[in-house]
Each structure stands twice: as structure tokens, then as C-alpha cells.
Design an enzyme around this catalytic site. Structure first.
Site, PDB file in Angstrom:
ATOM      1  N   HIS A  63      34.062 -58.395 -26.118  1.00 50.53           N
ATOM      2  CA  HIS A  63      34.469 -58.514 -27.521  1.00 50.53           C
ATOM      3  C   HIS A  63      34.953 -57.164 -28.004  1.00 50.53           C
ATOM      4  O   HIS A  63      34.830 -56.153 -27.296  1.00 50.53           O
ATOM      5  CB  HIS A  63      33.331 -59.061 -28.395  1.00 50.53           C
ATOM      6  CG  HIS A  63      32.126 -58.181 -28.488  1.00 50.53           C
ATOM      7  ND1 HIS A  63      31.315 -57.897 -27.410  1.00 50.53           N
ATOM      8  CD2 HIS A  63      31.574 -57.529 -29.556  1.00 50.53           C
ATOM      9  CE1 HIS A  63      30.325 -57.116 -27.794  1.00 50.53           C
ATOM     10  NE2 HIS A  63      30.459 -56.862 -29.082  1.00 50.53           N
ATOM     11  N   ASP A  67      31.664 -50.287 -29.814  1.00 52.56           N
ATOM     12  CA  ASP A  67      30.782 -49.793 -28.755  1.00 52.56           C
ATOM     13  C   ASP A  67      31.064 -50.463 -27.415  1.00 52.56           C
ATOM     14  O   ASP A  67      30.442 -50.126 -26.403  1.00 52.56           O
ATOM     15  CB  ASP A  67      29.312 -49.960 -29.146  1.00 52.56           C
ATOM     16  CG  ASP A  67      28.917 -51.393 -29.464  1.00 52.56           C
ATOM     17  OD1 ASP A  67      29.754 -52.134 -30.008  1.00 52.56           O
ATOM     18  OD2 ASP A  67      27.756 -51.771 -29.176  1.00 52.56           O
TER      19      ASP A  67
END
Length: 316
Positions: A63, A67
Site C-alpha cells: 500500500h 512507511d
């Protein structure tokens, strides 16, 4: 195959742990590296690892949270300076191509290799003679996917006794039989591969999930996998927090592993509130109370992928 964790922290890097990236190193004749996610600092982590960007073949993005992707532009650029000239394919959810192309164009970065970007919304995202990679949507604040990597079954080994019975000696004919081709002997007799090969060798199955709270698609992605890599952002006393922020607890990861009958569970994506190995031990103890063959992902440690029947409890 071997797993190598380049980052295991959630959200932001800490002095102890980097943000998410996982290497899957292919052994045998493929000799390739696949990456799953590419958080900030991934290329720097690779410099301290046995992994080589020149061997990088594919990157699978779960996704588009930072991060998990902020290390991607730098890594793509650096690959050209580290001997990477072969084509590279990035797989990810819709928006992956726009993110990469915008960054590369605005920074005027130039690659000396072919970069292919494949956006998907689940299903089979890659298949060749050796592997199938499937993706399915999980449950997170933005579209997040899990990947199931299935190594196709390989032919069994040649049986020396059966070969000798046909009068066959080592040579090119062995290779043809191994490739599944029948051969014709001087006597006129046909030897089929199944006449001299042992049972097919079952391929490995590795499931790597993006950020998610418990959802229906976890089980089909993980069913009977040799290894399941599952986020465990929080201990179970913070189950309400985990649910609110679309994450999972150590207990929930273990319940998923048990329900899917996996061989080994590796937990990763830990909250920064757990600052060191000692503070992570309660997560491990919680998970092992449900699914004993659980381990914590350790950064900069190679973890061999083994068949489920060969698994044993970790020593830590």
C-alpha cells in the site's frame, strides 16, 4: 528461498528498527531478489546486508503509506549505480505509477534499465514457469494488499536404480528426462520421465501481508502457507487501538496463523512504543500461547523458508 527483514517498525524509523521492507532471496538457478515494500532508508539497509540491488527483479508494494514506499525513488535511482541493468518490475495498487513517475520526472532521475510498473486490484499479478503471485485486498485505512507467493511443484529426482535398469548412463538424456521429455532408446523402447523420476517436490508457499486488521481475505491468502508474515503492531491489551487504526495485535496474528494452518508465523511492523527486544517479548509470548511456531522478525537476519513438515520451534 530466504526471507531477510530490512525494516520491522511501524510508522517511523527508530534507532533500533527501520520501517518496512522485506527481501525474498531466490536460490538455485534463479538467483534473484524480490522486495516487498520499500520504506524510507531501505537502500541504506541493503548496504549492510547480503542482498544486492543488481539482483533485484521485482518489487511488490502492499500500500502507499509512506512507511512502505518513501524509500522507493532513491532505491530505483541507486540501482543503476550498483550494477543493476536488467529490467525491474514494480507491482502495486492504483496510484503506484503516478507516485513513481512524478517523483522521477520532478527530480530528473534517469534510469539505465527498463522499469515496468504494474498496477493491480488483486488476483494473479504475476506468473511464470516457476512461480505464481496472487494478491487480495485487506482492511486498512487505504487500499492495502497481501501477497501469496506460490512456487510451482518441481519434478522429482532421477532414480539411479531405475536409470540403471534401462542401461542409462549420465549424459544429455538425463537432462531431457528431467525436463519432462520422453526419450527413445536404441532398442526402440520409450522411457518416459515418470518411469525414472521420483515424486514431484512440493513448492514453497510464502504469504506476506500489508497493514491490516483481521479480515476475510487473510485466510485464503495464508491457507497452508509454509510461512506467514503478518503485522503485529500492538499487544492485545491495545486491541481497541489496533482496530481503530486498522492494525492487528499479536493475538490476532496468531489466530490467523492457526486458522490458516500455516507452518510458521513471523510477526513484524511493531509499534515504536516497544523500543527493544525485551519489550517485544510479551508480544511473542502472547502469540505463542495461540500458535507456538511464532517468531519475531529480526532485522538483518536471514530466515530460510522450509516446508511445513520440517518446521521446528525457534530457539529464542
Amino acid at each position: 528461498m530466504e526471507l531477510y527483514f530490512l525494516g520491522t517498525n511501524a510508522g517511523v524509523p527508530t534507532l533500533q528498527r527501520n520501517v518496512t521492507s522485506i527481501g525474498l532471496r531466490m536460490l538455485d538457478e534463479r538467483r534473484a531478489l524480490w522486495l516487498f515494500d520499500c520504506g524510507e532508508g531501505t537502500q541504506h539497509q541493503i548496504l549492510s546486508s547480503p542482498l544486492k540491488l543488481s539482483k533485484l527483479e521485482k518489487i511488490f508494494i502492499t500500500h502507499l503509506h509512506g512507511d512502505h514506499v518513501f524509500g522507493l525513488p532513491g532505491l530505483l535511482s541507486s540501482r543503476a549505480y550498483q550494477g543493476g541493468t536488467t529490467p525491474l518490475t514494480v507491482y502495486g495498487p492504483p496510484g503506484t505509477e503516478r507516485m513513481i513517475k512524478t517523483t522521477m520526472e520532478l527530480s530528473q532521475s534517469h534510469l539505465n534499465y527498463d522499469l515496468n510498473i504494474v498496477e493491480h486490484t488483486g488476483g494473479i499479478v504475476f506468473e511464470d514457469d516457476s512461480f505464481v503471485v496472487e494478491a487480495a485486498l485487506l482492511e486498512h485505512r487505504i487500499d492495502s494488499y497481501g501477497y501469496r507467493v506460490t512456487e510451482k511443484d518441481r519434478p522429482g529426482s532421477l532414480d539411479p536404480a531405475k536409470l540403471a535398469a534401462y542401461g542409462l548412463r549420465p549424459g544429455p538424456l538425463f537432462g531431457r528426462l528431467k525436463r519432462g521429455e520422453p526419450i527413445l532408446l536404441d532398442s526402440g523402447e520409450t522411457v518416459r520421465p515418470e518411469d525414472v523420476l521420483g515424486a514431484p517436490k512440493r513448492g514453497m508457499v510464502i504469504t506476506i501481508l500489508g497493514d491490516t486488521r483481521p479480515c476475510a481475505n487473510v485466510q485464503p491468502l495464508a491457507q497452508n502457507a509454509d510461512v506467514l508474515v503478518h503485522e503485529a503492531t500492538f499487544m492485545h491489551n491495545l486491541a481497541d487501538t489496533a482496530h481503530e487504526y486498522y492494525h492487528s495485535t499479536s493475538i490476532e496474528a496468531a489466530e490467523a496463523a492457526r486458522a490458516a494452518n500455516v507452518g510458521q508465523l513471523i510477526m513484524t511492523h511493531f509499534s515504536s512504543r516497544y523500543k527493544d527486544e525485551e519489550q517485544l517479548q510479551p508480544l511473542l509470548e502472547e502469540a505463542r500461547s495461540i500458535f507456538p511456531n511464532t517468531r519475531l522478525a529480526d532485522e538483518h537476519q536471514l530466515i530460510p523458508v522450509v516446508h511445513r513438515e520440517q518446521d521446528s520451534l525457534p530457539s529464542d
